[in-house]
Design an enzyme around this catalytic site. Sequence first.
Site, PDB file in Angstrom:
ATOM      1  CG  ASP A 129      -2.089  -0.901   1.242  1.00 29.88           C
ATOM      2  OD1 ASP A 129      -1.878  -1.901   0.296  1.00 29.88           O
ATOM      3  OD2 ASP A 129      -2.842  -0.686   2.149  1.00 29.88           O
ATOM      4  CG  HIS A 166       2.487   0.161   4.220  1.00 29.16           C
ATOM      5  ND1 HIS A 166       2.219  -0.625   4.925  1.00 29.16           N
ATOM      6  CD2 HIS A 166       1.408   0.822   3.974  1.00 29.16           C
ATOM      7  CE1 HIS A 166       1.149  -0.553   5.577  1.00 29.16           C
ATOM      8  NE2 HIS A 166       0.395   0.529   4.900  1.00 29.16           N
TER       9      HIS A 166
HETATM   10 NI    NI Z   1      -2.177   3.088   3.505  1.00 32.36          NI
END
Ligand code: NI
Length: 477
Positions: free
Chosen positions: A301, A443
């Site tokens: 992400d 991430h």
């Molecule tokens: Ni996020």
Amino acid sequence: MRSHALLPSALLLLGSLTLTAACANGSGTPDPSPESMQAGPSSSASRTVDPSRIKGLRIVNDGSEQSSCPFAISYPDVPGAEEMTSAMRKDVDQRLAAFRSSRCDNGSPSAGELNVSHRFLVASGDVLGVRLTTLDGSGVGNGQSTSTYWYDGENGAYRQALDLISDGSRDAFTAALKKQLRGREGVDPSYLDDAFADTTHLADLLDDLSFTADGNLRAELDRGTVGADAAGSHVVSLDKATITPWLSPFGLRAQQQTEHPGNDLDLGAPSTPSAAVPTHSASADDDTDCKKVKCIALTFDDGPAAPETATLLNHLDRYEARVTFFTVGQNVAAHPELVRAEVKAGHEVGNHSWNHPDLTKLTPEQIAYQLGRTSGAIKAATGKAPTLFRPPYGAVNAKVKAATTLSPVLWDVDTEDWKYRDGAKVARTVIAKARRNSVVLMHDIHPTSVAAVPEILRTLTAEGFRFVTVSHLRATL
Ligand code: NI
């Protein structure tokens, strides 16, 4: 960012956004855009800058994915403008430290999020201008505030907003602003006089100045500065003929470059070769049958980020792993080439909103704007619109689902990699928690998370796992 503290800052984050938008537009219909305050009437529209044209641009990102500590910050780092980057970093770090100590460490679950997003105002010739918009719902800050940051390439100097005005014209300039504000709905005369009387803080009060596409000057005064918090922020516009004689030499160039953007930005930085973009091509459609083999969906992400996403793509290629990227729109706009490379290599690109707000706190129009603008940026970069979205902080409700046709994707393995910047720990967590058909949250804005990936791929491959996209996992189950 300074303000009176006569009223408790109990106004909800998004209440303030709506009020501000309504106030700035001068109409009763709030614009859903986080930059609605910058839109104004169409005759004074601001320019759209294409950040992907800025050579060597890096977006500084930080954030969490946990609703107990919800923050997302983003500001640009442009080669040659290091002094300006430092000024932004200082302001943002201060906010973040205060937010984390009050909201995350001491836990006040009813408080809101911290969100800092960026927008380029000018990136042309030797002038760089950026606006940061901060929403701070922790109670420490003060709802929404905006600031503009400027860089003067000719003189190699960072400039504050008030530096657009020549020293000798500041009295005339502030008198013109006061004249426009006095008597306006929501402006309190005593606040107004106090705010402008305190000349030592004038640069704080007038920290958001910019130009419109037709050369007018636009000033935005944060909520609480010249009226009660509830009245929102106040936008003042001075027409070109009025403002031009009062501009500093740099102000004149900033106005000129906004009105008539020239060549690409050149701040005199030594030439920075653009980071390499991987060119892997997926050999064919993935025919993995997740009914027959152990599948797992890794998800990344908040990107794309340079150079982290490029490094990650190289790791994934080595193991023929396919993953899903939930990208943030403002980063897609900065690095469309990386999103293109993700798709070309056979990965899936999903939508993670434009600037990572808690969508459950937004109006349906704002939710549709956050997701729609991002899907548009993904489609522009790759030719293909996404079908999946991941709600920031995993925060999703019936209102959010009703505002979009995208399908929400949560996760069952959380690495908490935003908190533990430790590649070995991230790898151990994924390897220990991986189950058949798991969806794993990571991430790709953190180098430590990217560094964890080779070990994850090596170990789980040896355990018989196949790495597939979320849509593939869903389709073959
Ligand atoms: Ni996020």
